[in-house]
Scaffold this active site. Structure first.
Site, PDB file in Angstrom:
ATOM      1  N   HIS A 172       1.628   2.311   3.899  1.00  0.00           N
ATOM      2  CA  HIS A 172       0.729   3.465   4.080  1.00  0.00           C
ATOM      3  C   HIS A 172       0.959   4.002   5.493  1.00  0.00           C
ATOM      4  O   HIS A 172       1.190   3.213   6.412  1.00  0.00           O
ATOM      5  CB  HIS A 172      -0.707   2.931   3.924  1.00  0.00           C
ATOM      6  CG  HIS A 172      -1.785   3.954   3.826  1.00  0.00           C
ATOM      7  ND1 HIS A 172      -2.152   4.736   4.894  1.00  0.00           N
ATOM      8  CD2 HIS A 172      -2.591   4.305   2.792  1.00  0.00           C
ATOM      9  CE1 HIS A 172      -3.147   5.527   4.517  1.00  0.00           C
ATOM     10  NE2 HIS A 172      -3.423   5.291   3.248  1.00  0.00           N
ATOM     11  N   CYS A 203      -6.206   4.276  -3.286  1.00  0.00           N
ATOM     12  CA  CYS A 203      -6.481   2.897  -2.853  1.00  0.00           C
ATOM     13  C   CYS A 203      -7.730   2.237  -3.437  1.00  0.00           C
ATOM     14  O   CYS A 203      -7.632   1.223  -4.126  1.00  0.00           O
ATOM     15  CB  CYS A 203      -6.597   2.859  -1.332  1.00  0.00           C
ATOM     16  SG  CYS A 203      -5.124   3.465  -0.499  1.00  0.00           S
ATOM     17  N   LYS A 205       1.355   9.624  -5.298  1.00  0.00           N
ATOM     18  CA  LYS A 205      -0.026   9.205  -5.016  1.00  0.00           C
ATOM     19  C   LYS A 205      -1.025  10.331  -5.300  1.00  0.00           C
ATOM     20  O   LYS A 205      -0.768  11.488  -4.962  1.00  0.00           O
ATOM     21  CB  LYS A 205      -0.119   8.796  -3.548  1.00  0.00           C
ATOM     22  CG  LYS A 205      -1.517   8.461  -3.052  1.00  0.00           C
ATOM     23  CD  LYS A 205      -1.482   7.964  -1.618  1.00  0.00           C
ATOM     24  CE  LYS A 205      -2.879   7.751  -1.068  1.00  0.00           C
ATOM     25  NZ  LYS A 205      -2.869   7.142   0.268  1.00  0.00           N
ATOM     26  N   ASP A 248      -0.470  -0.635  -4.768  1.00  0.00           N
ATOM     27  CA  ASP A 248      -1.754  -0.096  -5.259  1.00  0.00           C
ATOM     28  C   ASP A 248      -1.659   1.294  -5.874  1.00  0.00           C
ATOM     29  O   ASP A 248      -2.489   1.683  -6.681  1.00  0.00           O
ATOM     30  CB  ASP A 248      -2.798  -0.083  -4.130  1.00  0.00           C
ATOM     31  CG  ASP A 248      -2.491   0.945  -3.048  1.00  0.00           C
ATOM     32  OD1 ASP A 248      -1.301   1.285  -2.848  1.00  0.00           O
ATOM     33  OD2 ASP A 248      -3.441   1.416  -2.392  1.00  0.00           O
ATOM     34  N   ASN A 249      -0.658   2.072  -5.451  1.00  0.00           N
ATOM     35  CA  ASN A 249      -0.479   3.424  -6.013  1.00  0.00           C
ATOM     36  C   ASN A 249       0.868   3.957  -5.555  1.00  0.00           C
ATOM     37  O   ASN A 249       1.544   3.336  -4.728  1.00  0.00           O
ATOM     38  CB  ASN A 249      -1.619   4.370  -5.598  1.00  0.00           C
ATOM     39  CG  ASN A 249      -1.863   4.432  -4.104  1.00  0.00           C
ATOM     40  OD1 ASN A 249      -2.878   3.946  -3.610  1.00  0.00           O
ATOM     41  ND2 ASN A 249      -0.937   5.019  -3.362  1.00  0.00           N
ATOM     42  N   ASP A 308       0.835  -1.200   0.000  1.00  0.00           N
ATOM     43  CA  ASP A 308       0.000   0.000   0.000  1.00  0.00           C
ATOM     44  C   ASP A 308       0.873   1.254   0.000  1.00  0.00           C
ATOM     45  O   ASP A 308       1.642   1.483   0.940  1.00  0.00           O
ATOM     46  CB  ASP A 308      -0.911  -0.013   1.242  1.00  0.00           C
ATOM     47  CG  ASP A 308      -2.044   0.993   1.129  1.00  0.00           C
ATOM     48  OD1 ASP A 308      -2.094   1.729   0.122  1.00  0.00           O
ATOM     49  OD2 ASP A 308      -2.877   1.042   2.044  1.00  0.00           O
ATOM     50  N   ASP A 309       0.773   2.054  -1.051  1.00  0.00           N
ATOM     51  CA  ASP A 309       1.510   3.320  -1.176  1.00  0.00           C
ATOM     52  C   ASP A 309       3.023   3.133  -1.326  1.00  0.00           C
ATOM     53  O   ASP A 309       3.794   4.059  -1.036  1.00  0.00           O
ATOM     54  CB  ASP A 309       1.243   4.264   0.013  1.00  0.00           C
ATOM     55  CG  ASP A 309      -0.186   4.792   0.050  1.00  0.00           C
ATOM     56  OD1 ASP A 309      -1.009   4.333  -0.753  1.00  0.00           O
ATOM     57  OD2 ASP A 309      -0.471   5.674   0.886  1.00  0.00           O
ATOM     58  N   SER A 351      -8.214   1.612   5.090  1.00  0.00           N
ATOM     59  CA  SER A 351      -6.851   2.106   5.339  1.00  0.00           C
ATOM     60  C   SER A 351      -6.533   2.113   6.829  1.00  0.00           C
ATOM     61  O   SER A 351      -7.416   2.318   7.669  1.00  0.00           O
ATOM     62  CB  SER A 351      -6.695   3.518   4.778  1.00  0.00           C
ATOM     63  OG  SER A 351      -6.859   3.507   3.389  1.00  0.00           O
ATOM     64  N   ARG A 406      -7.760  -0.928  -6.187  1.00  0.00           N
ATOM     65  CA  ARG A 406      -8.070  -2.303  -5.767  1.00  0.00           C
ATOM     66  C   ARG A 406      -9.240  -2.865  -6.569  1.00  0.00           C
ATOM     67  O   ARG A 406      -9.259  -4.049  -6.927  1.00  0.00           O
ATOM     68  CB  ARG A 406      -8.373  -2.322  -4.262  1.00  0.00           C
ATOM     69  CG  ARG A 406      -7.110  -2.192  -3.452  1.00  0.00           C
ATOM     70  CD  ARG A 406      -7.276  -1.530  -2.104  1.00  0.00           C
ATOM     71  NE  ARG A 406      -5.998  -0.942  -1.732  1.00  0.00           N
ATOM     72  CZ  ARG A 406      -5.022  -1.606  -1.104  1.00  0.00           C
ATOM     73  NH1 ARG A 406      -5.219  -2.846  -0.725  1.00  0.00           N
ATOM     74  NH2 ARG A 406      -3.880  -1.032  -0.853  1.00  0.00           N
ATOM     75  N   LYS A 413      -5.657  -5.558   3.691  1.00  0.00           N
ATOM     76  CA  LYS A 413      -6.532  -4.406   3.426  1.00  0.00           C
ATOM     77  C   LYS A 413      -7.516  -4.730   2.305  1.00  0.00           C
ATOM     78  O   LYS A 413      -7.115  -5.197   1.243  1.00  0.00           O
ATOM     79  CB  LYS A 413      -5.661  -3.217   3.037  1.00  0.00           C
ATOM     80  CG  LYS A 413      -6.433  -1.984   2.623  1.00  0.00           C
ATOM     81  CD  LYS A 413      -5.503  -0.797   2.483  1.00  0.00           C
ATOM     82  CE  LYS A 413      -6.197   0.398   1.900  1.00  0.00           C
ATOM     83  NZ  LYS A 413      -5.342   1.586   1.874  1.00  0.00           N
ATOM     84  N   HIS A 457     -10.832  -2.510   1.496  1.00  0.00           N
ATOM     85  CA  HIS A 457     -11.146  -1.164   0.997  1.00  0.00           C
ATOM     86  C   HIS A 457     -12.078  -1.129  -0.208  1.00  0.00           C
ATOM     87  O   HIS A 457     -11.994  -0.239  -1.056  1.00  0.00           O
ATOM     88  CB  HIS A 457      -9.848  -0.377   0.710  1.00  0.00           C
ATOM     89  CG  HIS A 457     -10.001   1.071   1.068  1.00  0.00           C
ATOM     90  ND1 HIS A 457      -9.001   2.005   0.938  1.00  0.00           N
ATOM     91  CD2 HIS A 457     -11.083   1.754   1.574  1.00  0.00           C
ATOM     92  CE1 HIS A 457      -9.448   3.184   1.323  1.00  0.00           C
ATOM     93  NE2 HIS A 457     -10.699   3.051   1.715  1.00  0.00           N
TER      94      HIS A 457
END
Ligand code: MG
Length: 489
Positions: free
Chosen positions: A250, A95, A323, A302-303, A55-56, A177, A99, A152, A154
């Site tokens: 994240h 996010c 992001k 994811d980003n 994540d991130d 998150s 996803r 996660k 989301h």
């Protein structure tokens, strides 16, 4: 019986016996093979799939993608043994829509899992992934896969939107998150180096039950990995799909004691090192259990990095932006595929996307992709297995439900650019659009639109083709039960 007749009869009988013997001899291996493939069909032909989703995590945050001080020996080794993609994209730069894109193989504008009002789902959001969407887990269930979502989610926290109602047999994780349900009014930096778990009152769920609140986040990465290892051990005799979506790196950053203070990169480096360690444990288990040859593992994020969080945010390396933006740093991610007997080791600079996992893995499992809707994923198995060129023509860059840019081959146009989280400026509409050659200019520094009008026109046609068949889904992110927590993204 006259002797001549008797001899003829015996000769015919002999011929019949020889024919029958020949038939048995020829048919036996086929029969055996058939029996074997029926009995062990799942074991023999259907590969297991493991998607590890950070994540991130930015494009520049792994050792093998050039970070000078973040140590990722397991991912580096995975890349050396597998394929490392350098032009791999997510479906959105935040996010929730990213996803949705991965799990449905579709740009999130089609499912309504992206919005111009709220960029992601919140703990008070009313909706989630629509029932009508087909997830990769639902696809694989059609071929008898055992499926787990760990980490996660989301895509909606209410029971009907949870993983267990979207094709997953099992769920363990924080449903959104790790910075949501924030209860402290303090600024992040007042406690960033020793973050109290209780400041983020996020739930930890097993299937549809909350089993811990606030989730103890110092051990969350470790526990997610352990859950994945257990699921693999328990399901090793059947085809399985594990979607391991880490909540980190994240912010707020947490790491278990064994990794604390170890990385030269600081806490962010510790967190990435713990994720990397978990990847190593998973690959080691696959080897130990004899599953490595028939399991495909992919690692991506994811980003792009959440840059305003300074040293607690990652790095997009040489890419521009991060992001939340449609610059490359927001949507191009590290991506490594691994399967010792299947994936042909290479560095791949062709274009790929998380949406392609839906199509590629479905087809590898022998399941046709749905034909009642547009699927944006393409089959990249030729690249993965034989190092053929990727069939993906390009990528569309959305912010919310609005198209901001498009890449076709080496070239990318920006019709609009906009920063995010107080960085990289406000909205700019570009007429004529900006044009960059991403192979020669990956940092998007030199606009070459003026000298290349035919290329811009060609990309305009590519965009028009995409938009002609586009039906935007009903916005699932806009409606909330109240509007608190609006600062959190
Ligand atoms: Mg993210």
């Amino acid at each position: 019986m006259p002797i001549a007749l008797k001899n003829r009869f015996l000769q015919m009988l002999k011929k019949q016996i020889v024919r029958a013997l020949l038939f048995v001899l020829l048919a036996l291996p086929l029969l055996r093979c058939n029996q074997k493939s029926t009995k062990g069909d799942s074991m023999q032909t259907r590969p297991n799939f493991i998607i590890i989703f950070a994540d991130d995590l930015g494009y520049g945050d792994l050792g093998v993608y050039g970070h000078p001080t973040i140590s990722t020996p397991n991912l580096d080794q995975m890349a050396a043994e597998g394929q490392r993609w350098t032009n791999f994209y997510v479906g959105a730069s935040v996010c929730t829509p990213s996803r949705a894109a991965l799990l449905t193989g579709r740009y999130p504008v089609r499912s309504g899992m992206t919005s111009d009002k709220n960029r992601v789902l919140f703990p008070d959001s009313r909706y989630g992934l629509p029932e009508t969407e087909i997830t990769l887990a639902e696809q694989l269930k059609k071929a008898g896969y055992h499926t787990a979502c760990i980490g996660k989610w989301h895509l909606g926290h209410k029971p009907q939107y949870l993983p267990t109602n979207n094709g997953f047999d099992y769920y363990f994780g924080i449903p959104y998150s790790n910075d949501m349900d924030k209860v402290s009014e303090k600024d992040y930096w007042e406690y960033a180096d020793s973050i109290p778990t209780a400041y983020y009152n996020v739930p930890l769920m097993r299937n549809t039950d909350i089993v811990e609140r606030p989730a103890e986040q110092h051990t969350i990465t470790k526990r997610y990995t352990e859950e994945a290892l257990t699921f693999i051990r328990e399901n090793k005799d059947e085809p399985f799909f594990v979607y391991l979506a880490h909540n980190l790196p994240h912010i707020p950053l947490f790491t278990s004691a064994a990794f604390q203070g170890k990385s030269k990169r600081g806490l962010y480096g510790d967190v990435v090192a713990e994720i990397d360690h978990g990847v190593g444990q998973i690959l080691a288990l696959l080897k130990e259990q004899g599953l490595a040859e028939n399991t495909i593992v992919v690692f991506t994020s994811d980003n792009g990095p959440w840059l305003p969080f300074k040293t607690h945010g990652g790095s997009a390396g040489l890419l521009r932006g991060g992001k939340g933006t449609t610059w490359e740093g927001g949507m191009r991610e590290p991506c490594i595929f691994w399967s010792p007997a299947k994936i042909k080791p290479a560095v791949v600079s062709d274009v790929g996307s998380t949406m392609d996992l839906f199509t590629t893995f479905s087809l590898m499992a022998g399941i046709p992709v749905p034909d009642d809707r547009i699927i944006d994923g393409v089959d990249i198995s030729g690249t993965l297995l034989r190092n053929e060129p990727s069939p993906r023509e390009g990528i569309f860059y959305y912010r919310g439900a609005t198209l901001y840019g498009a890449r076709m081959g080496d070239y990318k146009v920006h019709y609009r650019t906009e920063g995010a989280y107080g960085m990289f400026g406000g909205l700019e509409v570009h007429e004529p659009p900006l044009l960059y050659n991403l192979s020669e200019d990956p940092s998007e520094q030199y606009n070459i639109a003026q000298e290349n009008v035919p290329i811009v026109e060609e990309i305009n046609v590519f965009v028009k083709r995409h938009q002609e068949n586009l039906v935007a889904g009903k916005d699932q992110l806009a409606d909330r039960e109240n509007t608190i927590d609006s600062s959190v993204k």
